[in-house]
Design an enzyme around this catalytic site. Structure first.
Site, PDB file in Angstrom:
ATOM      1  N   GLY A   1       0.825  -1.215   0.000  1.00  0.00           N
ATOM      2  CA  GLY A   1       0.000   0.000   0.000  1.00  0.00           C
ATOM      3  C   GLY A   1       0.845   1.244   0.000  1.00  0.00           C
ATOM      4  N   ASN A   2       0.209   2.365   0.250  1.00  0.00           N
ATOM      5  CA  ASN A   2       0.945   3.637   0.325  1.00  0.00           C
ATOM      6  C   ASN A   2       0.303   4.524   1.386  1.00  0.00           C
ATOM      7  OD1 ASN A   2      -1.075   5.537  -1.021  1.00  0.00           O
ATOM      8  ND2 ASN A   2      -0.866   3.942  -2.559  1.00  0.00           N
ATOM      9  N   ARG A   3       0.927   5.666   1.623  1.00  0.00           N
ATOM     10  CA  ARG A   3       0.530   6.494   2.766  1.00  0.00           C
ATOM     11  C   ARG A   3      -0.546   7.524   2.450  1.00  0.00           C
ATOM     12  NH1 ARG A   3       4.237   6.094   6.866  1.00  0.00           N
ATOM     13  NH2 ARG A   3       6.312   5.377   6.274  1.00  0.00           N
ATOM     14  N   SER A   4      -1.131   7.483   1.261  1.00  0.00           N
ATOM     15  CA  SER A   4      -2.098   8.534   0.930  1.00  0.00           C
ATOM     16  C   SER A   4      -3.286   8.518   1.908  1.00  0.00           C
ATOM     17  CB  SER A   4      -2.605   8.328  -0.494  1.00  0.00           C
ATOM     18  OG  SER A   4      -3.599   9.287  -0.761  1.00  0.00           O
TER      19      SER A   4
ATOM     20  N   ALA B   1      -3.667   7.822  -5.015  1.00  0.00           N
ATOM     21  CA  ALA B   1      -2.349   7.244  -5.236  1.00  0.00           C
ATOM     22  C   ALA B   1      -2.581   5.788  -5.635  1.00  0.00           C
ATOM     23  CB  ALA B   1      -1.520   7.335  -3.968  1.00  0.00           C
TER      24      ALA B   1
END
Ligand code: CTP
Length: 400
Positions: free
Chosen positions: A208-211, A275
């Site tokens: 995943g990502n931090r958005s 994102a």
């Protein structure tokens, strides 16, 4: 400076009690609120409550305090009129210009922005009579917030719930900030993607990502306050649903693509603030991946995800559809931004500089909006909402 004057119209539905919370938000944030309930609204919440919470007198009829000509004054002096909840009957009376109580008189004399937050049973909302009244009010410049979906008065559920009062307050705040300007996205359908996709590896793990989704939510809220019908495709966010916005929840890039393409089919603009993971694990383990004693882990093979922004830009669902992308860059920001804009084929690209100090999830941002026609609009450091307003200014100019 005197406080902005807000008229809170309340009509007779069970959701009238939620208007107490909206009233609180408005007064606590420095607004002078005059509550104008309909006679039926007082069956649900009494005049004493409205008067005590607002600090102002409360009446439903034009016959009280006649020497002050309240049926004209209240509307004339208002900076904003918000009707929450707005019943089917109140929408009908407003659309037809009736003036049979203080609220409808106020609506006729007001020259300020007007927001309606309807709440009723699904059948009443979907009835062609109500839909035509809503269309009439929107055509005349009112912001009519779409009702939320969920539990209604009885055991039934469906579309027709009053949105969260905090979110109606957010609409009011934005409409007030825009002053006399018309809701320039009225009649438009816009799609916004927000958050960050998660690509599952096994039943408990993902890439995943931090958005946080805050920028996308700010775009959705500002578009709704500017009158647009908004579809928000939200990937793994934990933020409250904005009032009047149709929220479609997705997890992965593939699900996001499907939801965006479906909503984009009749959209005037698509803004890709999400994102989206460029890659996903090549295979998904249906059981939890276990570590094996004395063995190094297996490498994770990845495959490309579809590029949704490039796809919606290349296959525009309708002529003149405006497509906006976002890019986070660390170096050579403008040159990289220009190249990305050309590569993706979108009309506008919002370029953020990311670095050590500029973290995901922040309340504020700073960006440059690059346009395919060569335009360059710097947006100074400030709230994500300000960047959102600039994006919609540029989109609205392109929609004509
Ligand atoms: N995007 C998309 N689909 C993807 C990846 C990105 O629609 N699979 C969209 C994002 O929503 C955003 C923009 O494209 O609007 C950002 O692209 P970015 O990931 O920065 O671009 P890339 O082409 O992946 O470039 P980079 O080489 O910088 O990773």
């Amino acid at each position: 400076m005197s406080k902005p004057k807000v008229v809170l119209g309340v009509s007779g539905g069970i959701a009238a009690y939620k208007a107490c919370e909206l009233l609180r938000r408005l007064t606590e944030s420095g607004h002078d609120v005059r509550v104008v309930p309909t006679a039926s609204a007082l069956h649900f919440v009494g005049a004493a409550t409205w008067s005590a919470l607002s600090g102002n007198p409360v009446s439903t009829e034009v016959w009280d305090d006649v020497h002050e000509v309240p049926h004209v004054r209240i509307g004339q002096q208002a900076d904003l009129v918000v009707v929450a909840p707005a019943t089917a009957d109140t929408l009908a009376r407003a659309a037809h210009g009736l003036a049979d109580d203080l609220l409808t008189n106020t609506l006729l004399t007001a020259r300020c922005p007007v927001v309606f937050a309807p709440a009723m049973h699904t059948e009443m909302w979907e009835h062609p009579a109500t839909q035509e009244n809503v269309a009439t009010l929107r055509r005349r410049g009112a912001v009519v917030v779409e009702p939320a979906v969920g539990r209604l008065t009885g055991a039934d559920t469906g579309k027709g719930r009053l949105p969260d009062p905090g979110e109606i307050f957010e609409v009011c705040r934005r409409v007030l900030a825009r002053g006399a300007s018309e809701p320039d996205l009225a009649g438009r359908h816009v799609v916004v993607s927000a958050g960050g996709t998660r690509e599952p590896l096994d039943p408990v793990r993902f890439l995943g990502n931090r958005s946080s989704g805050k920028q996308g939510y700010a775009l959705a809220r500002t578009a709704a306050a500017r009158g647009a019908r908004v579809t928000l495709v939200a990937a793994n966010t934990h933020l409250p649903d904005p009032a009047g916005v149709d929220v479609v929840r997705v997890g992965t890039a593939v699900q996001l693509r499907e939801a965006v393409l479906k909503a984009a089919a009749d959209a005037d603009a698509v803004v890709m603030a999400a994102a989206v993971a460029d890659f996903r694990p090549a295979s998904y383990a249906t059981g939890k991946i276990k570590k094996k004693d004395g063995q190094e882990p297996e490498p994770i093979a990845l495959v490309r995800n579809p590029d949704v922004l490039a796809e919606v830009s290349a296959d525009r669902a309708r002529p003149g559809q405006v497509i906006v992308g976002f890019a986070a860059e660390t170096d050579d920001v403008l040159a990289n931004g220009r190249r990305k804009l050309a590569r993706k084929g979108c009309d506008l690209l919002v370029v953020n500089e990311v670095g050590e100090r500029k973290t995901f999830g922040a309340e504020e941002t700073e960006a440059v909006v690059l346009a395919a026609d060569g335009g360059e609009t710097p947006v100074p450091h400030g709230p994500k909402e300000a960047l959102a307003e600039t994006v919609w200014d540029l989109v609205a100019a392109r929609l004509g």
